[in-house]
Design a protein around this motif. Structure first.
Motif, short mmCIF file in Angstrom:
data_model
loop_
_atom_site.label_atom_id
_atom_site.label_comp_id
_atom_site.label_asym_id
_atom_site.label_seq_id
_atom_site.Cartn_x
_atom_site.Cartn_y
_atom_site.Cartn_z
N ALA A 104 0.83 -1.21 0.00
CA ALA A 104 0.00 0.00 0.00
C ALA A 104 0.86 1.25 0.00
O ALA A 104 0.49 2.28 -0.60
CB ALA A 104 -0.94 -0.01 1.20
N MET A 105 2.03 1.18 0.64
CA MET A 105 2.92 2.33 0.65
C MET A 105 3.59 2.54 -0.70
O MET A 105 3.89 3.68 -1.08
CB MET A 105 3.93 2.19 1.78
N VAL A 106 3.84 1.47 -1.43
CA VAL A 106 4.33 1.63 -2.80
C VAL A 106 3.30 2.39 -3.63
O VAL A 106 3.63 3.30 -4.39
CB VAL A 106 4.65 0.27 -3.45
N GLU A 112 7.42 8.90 -5.17
CA GLU A 112 8.00 10.02 -4.42
C GLU A 112 9.23 9.58 -3.62
O GLU A 112 10.22 10.31 -3.55
CB GLU A 112 6.95 10.62 -3.47
N ASP A 113 9.16 8.38 -3.05
CA ASP A 113 10.30 7.88 -2.29
C ASP A 113 11.49 7.62 -3.21
O ASP A 113 12.64 7.92 -2.85
CB ASP A 113 9.91 6.60 -1.55
N TRP A 114 11.25 7.06 -4.38
CA TRP A 114 12.31 6.83 -5.36
C TRP A 114 12.99 8.16 -5.70
O TRP A 114 14.21 8.28 -5.64
CB TRP A 114 11.72 6.18 -6.60
N LEU A 134 9.08 0.86 -10.58
CA LEU A 134 8.78 0.51 -9.20
C LEU A 134 8.72 -1.00 -9.02
O LEU A 134 8.33 -1.73 -9.94
CB LEU A 134 7.44 1.13 -8.77
N THR A 135 9.09 -1.47 -7.84
CA THR A 135 9.04 -2.89 -7.53
C THR A 135 7.70 -3.23 -6.90
O THR A 135 7.32 -2.65 -5.88
CB THR A 135 10.19 -3.28 -6.58
N TRP A 136 6.99 -4.17 -7.51
CA TRP A 136 5.68 -4.61 -7.02
C TRP A 136 5.77 -6.05 -6.56
O TRP A 136 6.37 -6.89 -7.23
CB TRP A 136 4.62 -4.48 -8.12
N PRO A 137 5.19 -6.38 -5.43
CA PRO A 137 5.20 -7.77 -4.98
C PRO A 137 4.27 -8.63 -5.82
O PRO A 137 3.27 -8.15 -6.37
CB PRO A 137 4.68 -7.67 -3.54
N THR A 303 9.05 14.22 -0.37
CA THR A 303 9.32 14.46 -1.78
C THR A 303 10.70 15.07 -1.91
O THR A 303 11.26 15.57 -0.93
CB THR A 303 8.29 15.42 -2.40
N ALA A 304 11.24 15.05 -3.11
CA ALA A 304 12.55 15.66 -3.32
C ALA A 304 12.54 17.13 -2.91
O ALA A 304 13.51 17.63 -2.32
CB ALA A 304 12.96 15.51 -4.79
#
Length: 316
Positions: A104-106, A112-114, A134-137, A303-304
């Motif tokens: 859920a956080m992805v 934004e985290d990336w 992005l990496t998804w499970p 965010t950056a």
């Protein structure tokens, strides 16, 4: 003189260690950089933490191939942060496992985290062009799940909020070994920008309940033997409490974020200034602690742009 933003000044490659912490269990560590773990089963391998890029992930794979030729079939991710997950494609695993909360956080803040971490850790993101996205499970769980690598049992559990709301630990009961991600650190600052200070101590208690004989922490050396494990758990607890308590006192009196910053420096500098990424983490930690002390349960998205504004206000 203003400090260089986050870890932009840390451009020195770190010495890699690959330490056996149980039968067929290994910790990949690199002087305070993000750690990975290796669990070798009867006929396949699980990796814990994917590193920031495929380039770094391939360094883990090289170490794995020194000790086994079994295929890598599972990748367990303790949380969603970019430096832990964006190297996932290199492993070509059949299953990528996260908690429901981490996934859920992805969704909510992964991009934004990336962007934020790319700006904070330029050395870790060398070769970023090979990151496919992005990496998804492929597999998620709510409270716990069990994976069998042949006869070897691996329990993956969410035992409480700490470093993030979705933290997982990976426990290998046949060896009493645990991979904790950034819930536990060793001679490295805890990054608390997405943390839950009020829950972190209980989550450490939950880890201790399993009485692990060895731990691969999120950063720092592998923890071997109960004495070293216990010392790291208590040092992590001290770091969290020494950060949050002075901020809570400032917030209760209506003090400012800068007041909180000064209070944390007075509380933490002498004890923790030599820890890896200490100066990097400190502004993010104080900002999150100040929010939590004023009743903000869900960490605000970094965010950056927010990173730079906060850094200039505190570390500038």
């Amino acid at each position: 003189m203003a400090r260089k933003f986050a870890s932009q000044g840390d451009l020195t490659e770190k010495k890699i260690s690959f330490t056996e912490i149980g039968e067929g269990l290994w910790a990949f560590t690199a002087e305070g950089d993000p750690n990975s773990g290796v669990i070798i089963g009867d006929d396949s391998v699980m990796i814990v933490e994917a590193q920031a890029t495929p380039r770094l992930a391939n360094m883990v794979i090289e170490k794995v191939r020194e000790v086994t030729d079994k295929p890598i079939t599972h990748l367990a991710l303790t949380h969603y942060h970019a430096v832990r997950v964006l190297g996932a494609s290199a492993f070509n695993a059949d299953q990528i496992i996260m908690s429901d909360a981490a996934r859920a956080m992805v969704v909510e803040r992964g991009q934004e985290d990336w962007d934020s971490e790319f700006q904070r850790f330029p050395r870790l993101f060398e070769g970023h062009e090979s990151i496919p996205g992005l990496t998804w499970p492929t597999t998620t769980f709510s409270d716990s799940m069990t994976v069998y690598l042949g006869k070897r049992r691996v329990d993956i559990m969410h035992v409480g909020r700490a470093h993030t709301a979705g933290d997982a630990v990976i426990h290998v009961p046949d060896s009493g070994v645990m991979f904790t991600g950034d819930i536990v650190e060793y001679h490295s600052a805890c990054y608390c920008g997405d943390g839950h200070f009020g829950d972190w101590g209980d989550t450490l208690d939950a880890v201790k309940y399993f009485d692990p004989e060895a731990i691969a922490p999120g950063r720092g050396d592998a923890l071997q033997g109960r004495e070293m494990v216990d010392a790291a758990l208590e040092a992590t607890r001290d770091f969290i409490e020494s950060t949050y308590r002075p901020v809570a006192r400032v917030a209760a009196k209506g003090g400012t974020l800068k007041d909180a910053w000064d209070a944390v420096r007075a509380s933490c500098d002498e004890k923790f200034k030599d820890y890896a990424i200490y100066e990097h983490c400190l502004p993010f930690n104080v900002a999150r602690a100040y929010d939590e002390a004023r009743g903000v349960d869900t960490p605000r998205i970094w965010t950056a742009e927010r990173d730079i504004a906060m850094w200039e206000a505190l570390q500038g």
